[in-house]
Design an enzyme around this catalytic site. Sequence first.
Site, PDB file in Angstrom:
ATOM      1  N   CYS A 123      45.456 104.039  63.221  1.00 15.33           N
ATOM      2  CA  CYS A 123      46.805 103.128  62.662  1.00 15.33           C
ATOM      3  C   CYS A 123      47.974 103.948  62.753  1.00 15.33           C
ATOM      4  O   CYS A 123      48.374 104.624  63.592  1.00 15.33           O
ATOM      5  CB  CYS A 123      46.496 102.047  61.584  1.00 15.33           C
ATOM      6  SG  CYS A 123      47.816 100.841  61.518  1.00 15.33           S
ATOM      7  N   HIS A 138      41.804  99.421  63.302  1.00 14.20           N
ATOM      8  CA  HIS A 138      41.034 100.106  62.179  1.00 14.20           C
ATOM      9  C   HIS A 138      39.694 100.064  62.141  1.00 14.20           C
ATOM     10  O   HIS A 138      38.590  99.060  61.838  1.00 14.20           O
ATOM     11  CB  HIS A 138      41.483  99.218  60.891  1.00 14.20           C
ATOM     12  CG  HIS A 138      42.852  99.579  60.334  1.00 14.20           C
ATOM     13  ND1 HIS A 138      43.056 100.495  59.362  1.00 14.20           N
ATOM     14  CD2 HIS A 138      44.040  98.881  60.641  1.00 14.20           C
ATOM     15  CE1 HIS A 138      44.195 100.550  59.119  1.00 14.20           C
ATOM     16  NE2 HIS A 138      44.767  99.791  60.064  1.00 14.20           N
ATOM     17  N   GLU A 154      37.493 101.695  60.796  1.00 13.81           N
ATOM     18  CA  GLU A 154      36.909 101.655  59.653  1.00 13.81           C
ATOM     19  C   GLU A 154      36.256 100.578  59.050  1.00 13.81           C
ATOM     20  O   GLU A 154      35.504 100.205  58.042  1.00 13.81           O
ATOM     21  CB  GLU A 154      37.527 102.475  58.501  1.00 13.81           C
ATOM     22  CG  GLU A 154      38.634 101.777  57.825  1.00 13.81           C
ATOM     23  CD  GLU A 154      39.719 101.760  58.301  1.00 13.81           C
ATOM     24  OE1 GLU A 154      41.021 101.096  58.146  1.00 13.81           O
ATOM     25  OE2 GLU A 154      39.990 102.025  59.925  1.00 13.81           O
TER      26      GLU A 154
END
Length: 231
Positions: free
Chosen positions: A111, A210, A212
Site C-alpha cells: 500500500c 493489503h 497481510e
Amino acid sequence: MSRPVIGITCYVEPAQFTVWDMTTALLPYAYVEHVARAGGQPVIIPPAGDPAELAGRLDGLIIAGGGDIDPARYGSTAHEQTGYVRKFRDEAEFGLMRAALEANLPFLGICRGLQVLNVALGGTLHQHLPEVVGHAGHSPAPGTFGRVPVRLSPALAEIYRDDRLLPAHYHHQAIDRPGHGLEVTARSEDGTIEAVELVGHPFALAVQWHPEADEDGPLFDALLTAAKRDD
C-alpha cells in the site's frame, strides 16, 4: 539454518493499550505473523534515528501501509483529502528505501510502500482516487477493506498461481506516473495501477492492496525465498 531477518516499517501514532494512552510505534500484527509463518524473523523498524543504516544488516525489507506521502515530494500541493502525512516517517522510509535498493535488498512494498517506491524513483500519485475512477471501491468506508478485482501479469500470476485476484484494498491514492524503471504488473478493472516491479532488481515488488489481510500469503513466501537465496 537461521531465519532471514526481515525489517518491517511501522506507524507512530497515539494509541491506547491496557491503562496507557500515549504515542506508540505500532504495526498490525498480521505483518509479523505472515513473515514468521513464511520462515523469517520479523523486526519492526520505527522511523527514528537513521533506519537506512540497517539496510546492510537485513535480509529483506517490507515497507508497510500508512498515511499519505507529503505531496511536495513529487512536486504537488496537497489535495483536501490528503491526510495523515507524517513527514518524519517519509524522511526515514525514503532513506531506507534508497539504501535497500542500492544494496539489492529483497523488498516488498505494501500500500503506502508501493507509493514510497514509486515516488522515490521519480513517479507521481493520484491524491484522491475516487475523483479519477468515479467510485470509492478501493476504500469503501473507514476501517473496511474493499474487494476490487485485479488482473496480474504473468510474472505476478506465477506467485499467486492465478492471473486474477480479489484482494483486500484500503487506499484512496494510487500511482499516476510510474517511477523510473518500474514495470506495471497488475491493474484493477478500472485501470488503477495495483502492482509494480523494479526491472533489473533481484526482488523488488510492491502492491497497492493489503496481502497481510488474507490468510494465505504468497507474496511473503516469495520475499522469504528471495531473502534466503540472497543470504
